[in-house]
Enzyme design. Structure first.
Site, PDB file in Angstrom:
ATOM      1  N   SER A   8     -16.448 -71.302  37.798  1.00 56.77           N
ATOM      2  CA  SER A   8     -17.657 -72.042  37.452  1.00 56.77           C
ATOM      3  C   SER A   8     -18.511 -72.235  38.693  1.00 56.77           C
ATOM      4  O   SER A   8     -18.053 -72.816  39.685  1.00 56.77           O
ATOM      5  CB  SER A   8     -17.296 -73.413  36.871  1.00 56.77           C
ATOM      6  OG  SER A   8     -18.420 -74.261  36.958  1.00 56.77           O
ATOM      7  N   HIS A  31     -18.802 -68.356  34.996  1.00 57.70           N
ATOM      8  CA  HIS A  31     -19.059 -69.472  34.075  1.00 57.70           C
ATOM      9  C   HIS A  31     -20.267 -70.263  34.581  1.00 57.70           C
ATOM     10  O   HIS A  31     -20.286 -70.720  35.721  1.00 57.70           O
ATOM     11  CB  HIS A  31     -17.806 -70.349  34.019  1.00 57.70           C
ATOM     12  CG  HIS A  31     -17.874 -71.487  33.064  1.00 57.70           C
ATOM     13  ND1 HIS A  31     -17.577 -71.376  31.720  1.00 57.70           N
ATOM     14  CD2 HIS A  31     -18.179 -72.796  33.253  1.00 57.70           C
ATOM     15  CE1 HIS A  31     -17.691 -72.552  31.132  1.00 57.70           C
ATOM     16  NE2 HIS A  31     -18.068 -73.444  32.042  1.00 57.70           N
ATOM     17  N   ASP A  33     -22.667 -73.468  33.930  1.00 59.77           N
ATOM     18  CA  ASP A  33     -22.757 -74.762  33.249  1.00 59.77           C
ATOM     19  C   ASP A  33     -24.207 -75.210  33.167  1.00 59.77           C
ATOM     20  O   ASP A  33     -24.809 -75.584  34.166  1.00 59.77           O
ATOM     21  CB  ASP A  33     -21.935 -75.809  34.015  1.00 59.77           C
ATOM     22  CG  ASP A  33     -20.446 -75.555  33.874  1.00 59.77           C
ATOM     23  OD1 ASP A  33     -19.964 -75.496  32.731  1.00 59.77           O
ATOM     24  OD2 ASP A  33     -19.775 -75.394  34.911  1.00 59.77           O
ATOM     25  N   MET A  35     -26.699 -77.956  31.974  1.00 61.12           N
ATOM     26  CA  MET A  35     -26.694 -79.388  31.608  1.00 61.12           C
ATOM     27  C   MET A  35     -28.129 -79.905  31.594  1.00 61.12           C
ATOM     28  O   MET A  35     -28.912 -79.571  32.487  1.00 61.12           O
ATOM     29  CB  MET A  35     -25.880 -80.187  32.627  1.00 61.12           C
ATOM     30  CG  MET A  35     -24.455 -79.719  32.811  1.00 61.12           C
ATOM     31  SD  MET A  35     -23.554 -80.827  33.910  1.00 61.12           S
ATOM     32  CE  MET A  35     -22.010 -79.920  34.089  1.00 61.12           C
ATOM     33  N   HIS A  64     -22.114 -71.975  29.279  1.00 64.13           N
ATOM     34  CA  HIS A  64     -21.590 -73.175  28.618  1.00 64.13           C
ATOM     35  C   HIS A  64     -22.737 -74.172  28.524  1.00 64.13           C
ATOM     36  O   HIS A  64     -23.113 -74.781  29.518  1.00 64.13           O
ATOM     37  CB  HIS A  64     -20.419 -73.709  29.470  1.00 64.13           C
ATOM     38  CG  HIS A  64     -19.851 -75.001  28.980  1.00 64.13           C
ATOM     39  ND1 HIS A  64     -19.017 -75.796  29.765  1.00 64.13           N
ATOM     40  CD2 HIS A  64     -19.973 -75.644  27.797  1.00 64.13           C
ATOM     41  CE1 HIS A  64     -18.669 -76.857  29.085  1.00 64.13           C
ATOM     42  NE2 HIS A  64     -19.237 -76.809  27.889  1.00 64.13           N
ATOM     43  N   MET A  66     -24.260 -77.435  27.788  1.00 69.37           N
ATOM     44  CA  MET A  66     -24.041 -78.868  27.558  1.00 69.37           C
ATOM     45  C   MET A  66     -25.412 -79.506  27.400  1.00 69.37           C
ATOM     46  O   MET A  66     -25.923 -80.193  28.288  1.00 69.37           O
ATOM     47  CB  MET A  66     -23.260 -79.469  28.733  1.00 69.37           C
ATOM     48  CG  MET A  66     -21.784 -79.082  28.698  1.00 69.37           C
ATOM     49  SD  MET A  66     -20.970 -79.299  30.282  1.00 69.37           S
ATOM     50  CE  MET A  66     -21.426 -77.765  31.069  1.00 69.37           C
ATOM     51  N   MET A 135     -12.630 -78.718  26.260  1.00 66.30           N
ATOM     52  CA  MET A 135     -12.916 -79.476  27.479  1.00 66.30           C
ATOM     53  C   MET A 135     -11.653 -80.261  27.859  1.00 66.30           C
ATOM     54  O   MET A 135     -11.105 -81.001  27.040  1.00 66.30           O
ATOM     55  CB  MET A 135     -14.065 -80.467  27.251  1.00 66.30           C
ATOM     56  CG  MET A 135     -15.450 -79.865  27.133  1.00 66.30           C
ATOM     57  SD  MET A 135     -16.024 -78.829  28.491  1.00 66.30           S
ATOM     58  CE  MET A 135     -15.768 -79.840  29.927  1.00 66.30           C
ATOM     59  N   ASP A 173     -11.478 -75.817  30.185  1.00 67.13           N
ATOM     60  CA  ASP A 173     -12.539 -76.037  31.179  1.00 67.13           C
ATOM     61  C   ASP A 173     -12.495 -77.493  31.639  1.00 67.13           C
ATOM     62  O   ASP A 173     -12.693 -78.408  30.847  1.00 67.13           O
ATOM     63  CB  ASP A 173     -13.898 -75.724  30.536  1.00 67.13           C
ATOM     64  CG  ASP A 173     -15.054 -75.855  31.516  1.00 67.13           C
ATOM     65  OD1 ASP A 173     -14.807 -75.999  32.724  1.00 67.13           O
ATOM     66  OD2 ASP A 173     -16.215 -75.822  31.044  1.00 67.13           O
TER      67      ASP A 173
HETATM   68  O1  5RP Z   1     -18.103 -77.749  32.163  1.00 67.04           O
HETATM   69  C1  5RP Z   1     -17.836 -78.246  33.233  1.00 67.04           C
HETATM   70  C2  5RP Z   1     -18.060 -79.688  33.477  1.00 67.04           C
HETATM   71  O2  5RP Z   1     -18.643 -80.287  32.382  1.00 67.04           O
HETATM   72  C3  5RP Z   1     -17.325 -77.360  34.351  1.00 67.04           C
HETATM   73  O3  5RP Z   1     -17.221 -76.039  33.898  1.00 67.04           O
HETATM   74  C4  5RP Z   1     -15.997 -77.774  34.892  1.00 67.04           C
HETATM   75  O4  5RP Z   1     -15.882 -79.121  35.134  1.00 67.04           O
HETATM   76  C5  5RP Z   1     -15.634 -76.941  36.102  1.00 67.04           C
HETATM   77  O5  5RP Z   1     -15.399 -77.674  37.246  1.00 67.04           O
HETATM   78  P1  5RP Z   1     -13.938 -78.100  37.764  1.00 67.04           P
HETATM   79  O6  5RP Z   1     -13.049 -76.905  37.655  1.00 67.04           O
HETATM   80  O7  5RP Z   1     -14.200 -78.525  39.157  1.00 67.04           O
HETATM   81  O8  5RP Z   1     -13.474 -79.226  36.866  1.00 67.04           O
HETATM   82 FE   FE2 Z   2     -18.113 -75.589  31.856  1.00 71.06          FE
END
Ligand code: 5RP
Ligand code: FE2
Length: 221
Positions: A8, A31, A33, A35, A64, A66, A135, A173
């Site tokens: 990520s 990946h 993210d 947001m 992903h 969010m 998650m 994740d």
């Molecule tokens: O979707 C996510 C957070 O909402 C990230 O993909 C995820 O948290 C990755 O970071 P880490 O591996 O440091 O937890």
């Molecule tokens: Fe994610």
């Protein structure tokens, strides 16, 4: 299926994204993210950055989302060339229509569930998706602690997928790293997102290799 590792970029240096994705060229996916500061209390990046990333990496992008109103935005990521687009069950008003739009635009369609969302409520959507994202932290931030309480749900999801004889990937994740990845693989996960575990390492490619080795040893579909 062999296990897959998806670093990520949430934990990468956003000013050097091209170098940061090149540093993990032994991964299977990047990946991304997205947001919006509404569905989650954090703001990251959107379609323009995804379009730029597509030009600098041969790896497929695993987006992903969010965000609120994924029904409106998700198809655009697929049309832009993302390999996979995942929407949150909690945010989608018309998930079936949106998942079908993602697939028709040529991307894999993913459905994400927050830690407290029951997988059983979405069992009937399994034929509509290529991947379920579990998650293992509350979404919004990287670097949080892995929630062990989600593992029984990962197992139940794997059983539901197997029971229906579907080829749906199961992604975990949040807080996935050397200490937790084997437990996820034992529970039946086969796609592993790792942000801080990869980008806080001195050698991100070595972190990817080592996570892959740990997950492969423990994977029990
Ligand atoms: O979707 C996510 C957070 O909402 C990230 O993909 C995820 O948290 C990755 O970071 P880490 O591996 O440091 O937890
Ligand atoms: Fe994610």
């Amino acid at each position: 299926m062999a296990v897959q590792i998806a670093p990520s970029i949430l934990s990468a240096d956003f000013a050097r994204l091209a170098d940061e994705v090149t540093a993990v060229s032994n991964a299977d996916w990047i990946h991304v993210d997205v947001m919006d500061n509404h569905f989650v209390p954090n703001l990251t990046l959107g379609l323009p950055v995804v379009e730029s990333l597509l030009k600098v990496t041969p790896l497929p992008l695993d987006c992903h989302l969010m965000i609120e109103d994924p029904d409106r935005w998700a198809p655009g990521y697929a049309e832009a060339g993302a390999g996979s687009v995942t929407i949150h069950a909690e945010a989608a008003s018309a998930p079936i229509r949106t998942l079908r739009a993602i697939r028709s635009a040529g991307a894999r369609a993913g459905l994400a569930l927050n830690p407290g969302t029951a997988v059983e409520s979405y069992a009937d959507l399994l034929p509509e998706i290529d991947m379920m994202l579990m998650m293992t932290v509350e979404p919004g931030f990287g670097g949080q602690s892995f929630l062990d309480m989600v593992l029984p749900k990962v197992r139940r999801a794997r059983d539901l997928i197997k029971g229906r004889d579907l080829d749906v990937w199961l992604q975990v994740d949040g807080g996935v790293g050397a200490e937790t990845i084997e437990r996820c693989a034992e529970a039946g996960a086969d796609v592993f997102v790792a942000g801080s575990a990869v980008y806080s390492a001195d050698d991100p490619a070595e972190a990817v290799r080592s996570l892959r080795e740990r997950a492969s040893g423990a994977y029990a579909p």
